[in-house]
Design a protein around this motif. Sequence first.
Motif, PDB file in Angstrom:
ATOM      1  N   THR A  20      -3.644   9.068   2.456  1.00  0.00           N
ATOM      2  CA  THR A  20      -3.137   9.525   3.747  1.00  0.00           C
ATOM      3  C   THR A  20      -1.670   9.919   3.593  1.00  0.00           C
ATOM      4  N   PRO A  21      -1.101  10.597   4.580  1.00  0.00           N
ATOM      5  CA  PRO A  21       0.339  10.900   4.505  1.00  0.00           C
ATOM      6  C   PRO A  21       1.188   9.639   4.355  1.00  0.00           C
ATOM      7  N   PHE A  22       0.840   8.560   5.064  1.00  0.00           N
ATOM      8  CA  PHE A  22       1.575   7.298   4.910  1.00  0.00           C
ATOM      9  C   PHE A  22       1.450   6.795   3.475  1.00  0.00           C
ATOM     10  N   ALA A  23       0.237   6.822   2.924  1.00  0.00           N
ATOM     11  CA  ALA A  23       0.015   6.374   1.550  1.00  0.00           C
ATOM     12  C   ALA A  23       0.838   7.206   0.571  1.00  0.00           C
ATOM     13  N   GLU A  24       0.910   8.495   0.791  1.00  0.00           N
ATOM     14  CA  GLU A  24       1.720   9.367  -0.083  1.00  0.00           C
ATOM     15  C   GLU A  24       3.186   8.951  -0.055  1.00  0.00           C
ATOM     16  N   ARG A  25       3.694   8.593   1.130  1.00  0.00           N
ATOM     17  CA  ARG A  25       5.102   8.166   1.233  1.00  0.00           C
ATOM     18  C   ARG A  25       5.315   6.839   0.511  1.00  0.00           C
ATOM     19  N   VAL A  26       4.367   5.926   0.650  1.00  0.00           N
ATOM     20  CA  VAL A  26       4.466   4.640  -0.055  1.00  0.00           C
ATOM     21  C   VAL A  26       4.463   4.876  -1.564  1.00  0.00           C
ATOM     22  N   LEU A  27       3.512   5.648  -2.048  1.00  0.00           N
ATOM     23  CA  LEU A  27       3.397   5.889  -3.490  1.00  0.00           C
ATOM     24  C   LEU A  27       4.616   6.609  -4.047  1.00  0.00           C
ATOM     25  N   ASP A  28       5.164   7.545  -3.277  1.00  0.00           N
ATOM     26  CA  ASP A  28       6.381   8.249  -3.704  1.00  0.00           C
ATOM     27  C   ASP A  28       7.538   7.268  -3.865  1.00  0.00           C
ATOM     28  N   LEU A  29       7.685   6.356  -2.908  1.00  0.00           N
ATOM     29  CA  LEU A  29       8.763   5.375  -2.992  1.00  0.00           C
ATOM     30  C   LEU A  29       8.556   4.443  -4.183  1.00  0.00           C
ATOM     31  N   VAL A  30       7.340   3.980  -4.390  1.00  0.00           N
ATOM     32  CA  VAL A  30       7.059   3.082  -5.514  1.00  0.00           C
ATOM     33  C   VAL A  30       7.390   3.769  -6.838  1.00  0.00           C
ATOM     34  N   GLU A  31       7.104   5.056  -6.944  1.00  0.00           N
ATOM     35  CA  GLU A  31       7.438   5.789  -8.175  1.00  0.00           C
ATOM     36  C   GLU A  31       8.940   5.838  -8.424  1.00  0.00           C
ATOM     37  N   ARG A  32       9.755   5.706  -7.377  1.00  0.00           N
ATOM     38  CA  ARG A  32      11.214   5.781  -7.523  1.00  0.00           C
ATOM     39  C   ARG A  32      11.875   4.436  -7.799  1.00  0.00           C
ATOM     40  N   ILE A  33      11.118   3.328  -7.719  1.00  0.00           N
ATOM     41  CA  ILE A  33      11.702   2.020  -8.028  1.00  0.00           C
ATOM     42  C   ILE A  33      12.051   2.006  -9.513  1.00  0.00           C
ATOM     43  N   PRO A  34      13.319   1.775  -9.838  1.00  0.00           N
ATOM     44  CA  PRO A  34      13.724   1.825 -11.257  1.00  0.00           C
ATOM     45  C   PRO A  34      13.105   0.684 -12.082  1.00  0.00           C
ATOM     46  N   PRO A  35      12.935   0.914 -13.381  1.00  0.00           N
ATOM     47  CA  PRO A  35      12.486  -0.168 -14.261  1.00  0.00           C
ATOM     48  C   PRO A  35      13.419  -1.371 -14.129  1.00  0.00           C
ATOM     49  N   GLY A  36      12.831  -2.548 -14.131  1.00  0.00           N
ATOM     50  CA  GLY A  36      13.620  -3.770 -14.022  1.00  0.00           C
ATOM     51  C   GLY A  36      13.937  -4.173 -12.598  1.00  0.00           C
ATOM     52  N   ARG A  37      13.459  -3.424 -11.629  1.00  0.00           N
ATOM     53  CA  ARG A  37      13.711  -3.717 -10.214  1.00  0.00           C
ATOM     54  C   ARG A  37      12.377  -3.816  -9.484  1.00  0.00           C
ATOM     55  N   VAL A  38      12.379  -4.433  -8.311  1.00  0.00           N
ATOM     56  CA  VAL A  38      11.170  -4.587  -7.506  1.00  0.00           C
ATOM     57  C   VAL A  38      11.495  -4.391  -6.033  1.00  0.00           C
ATOM     58  N   MET A  39      10.453  -4.140  -5.257  1.00  0.00           N
ATOM     59  CA  MET A  39      10.537  -4.149  -3.788  1.00  0.00           C
ATOM     60  C   MET A  39       9.340  -4.941  -3.292  1.00  0.00           C
ATOM     61  N   SER A  40       9.522  -5.641  -2.194  1.00  0.00           N
ATOM     62  CA  SER A  40       8.391  -6.346  -1.596  1.00  0.00           C
ATOM     63  C   SER A  40       7.609  -5.362  -0.727  1.00  0.00           C
ATOM     64  N   TYR A  41       6.391  -5.761  -0.386  1.00  0.00           N
ATOM     65  CA  TYR A  41       5.577  -4.939   0.506  1.00  0.00           C
ATOM     66  C   TYR A  41       6.335  -4.683   1.810  1.00  0.00           C
ATOM     67  N   GLY A  42       6.973  -5.726   2.325  1.00  0.00           N
ATOM     68  CA  GLY A  42       7.751  -5.591   3.556  1.00  0.00           C
ATOM     69  C   GLY A  42       8.970  -4.701   3.379  1.00  0.00           C
ATOM     70  N   ASP A  43       9.628  -4.784   2.216  1.00  0.00           N
ATOM     71  CA  ASP A  43      10.776  -3.909   1.931  1.00  0.00           C
ATOM     72  C   ASP A  43      10.358  -2.443   2.029  1.00  0.00           C
ATOM     73  N   ILE A  44       9.197  -2.138   1.483  1.00  0.00           N
ATOM     74  CA  ILE A  44       8.716  -0.757   1.485  1.00  0.00           C
ATOM     75  C   ILE A  44       8.450  -0.293   2.907  1.00  0.00           C
ATOM     76  N   ALA A  45       7.782  -1.122   3.700  1.00  0.00           N
ATOM     77  CA  ALA A  45       7.505  -0.771   5.096  1.00  0.00           C
ATOM     78  C   ALA A  45       8.811  -0.580   5.869  1.00  0.00           C
ATOM     79  N   GLU A  46       9.765  -1.456   5.634  1.00  0.00           N
ATOM     80  CA  GLU A  46      11.061  -1.357   6.318  1.00  0.00           C
ATOM     81  C   GLU A  46      11.806  -0.094   5.888  1.00  0.00           C
ATOM     82  N   TYR A  47      11.821   0.189   4.612  1.00  0.00           N
ATOM     83  CA  TYR A  47      12.493   1.382   4.104  1.00  0.00           C
ATOM     84  C   TYR A  47      11.901   2.639   4.736  1.00  0.00           C
ATOM     85  N   LEU A  48      10.570   2.683   4.830  1.00  0.00           N
ATOM     86  CA  LEU A  48       9.897   3.852   5.406  1.00  0.00           C
ATOM     87  C   LEU A  48       9.924   3.854   6.927  1.00  0.00           C
TER      88      LEU A  48
END
Length: 103
Positions: free
Chosen positions: A8-36
């Motif tokens: 879905t468009p929402f899924a595409e935005r989530v996946l795009d953000l996950v692809e941008r998380i740098p190596p050695g770093r993480v985001m929580s599920y909630g962080d991603i929702a908040e960021y978007l």
Amino acid sequence: MERVSDPTPFAERVLDLVERIPPGRVMSYGDIAEYLAEGGPRQVGRVMSTWGGGVPWWRVVHADGTPPPGHESRCLVRWRDEGTPLRGDRADMRHARWQGDHQ
């Protein structure tokens, strides 16, 4: 067997953000929702469980730094390879959390 539809468009935005998380770093599920500024941790988790295999899924964790259930050992290997700050068998959210492009 159920056929998985295109993201879905929402899924595409989530996946795009996950692809941008740098190596050695993480985001929580909630962080991603908040960021978007949409959805919530459960919706992000649904996206990751359905379509997340093609992105660095090990960089998405629970708020306490624990990996997705059933993927603990695979996450630890990836985190160690990338130099992700750890506290035992979880990501050290104080040091590993990525705030996104607007840090």
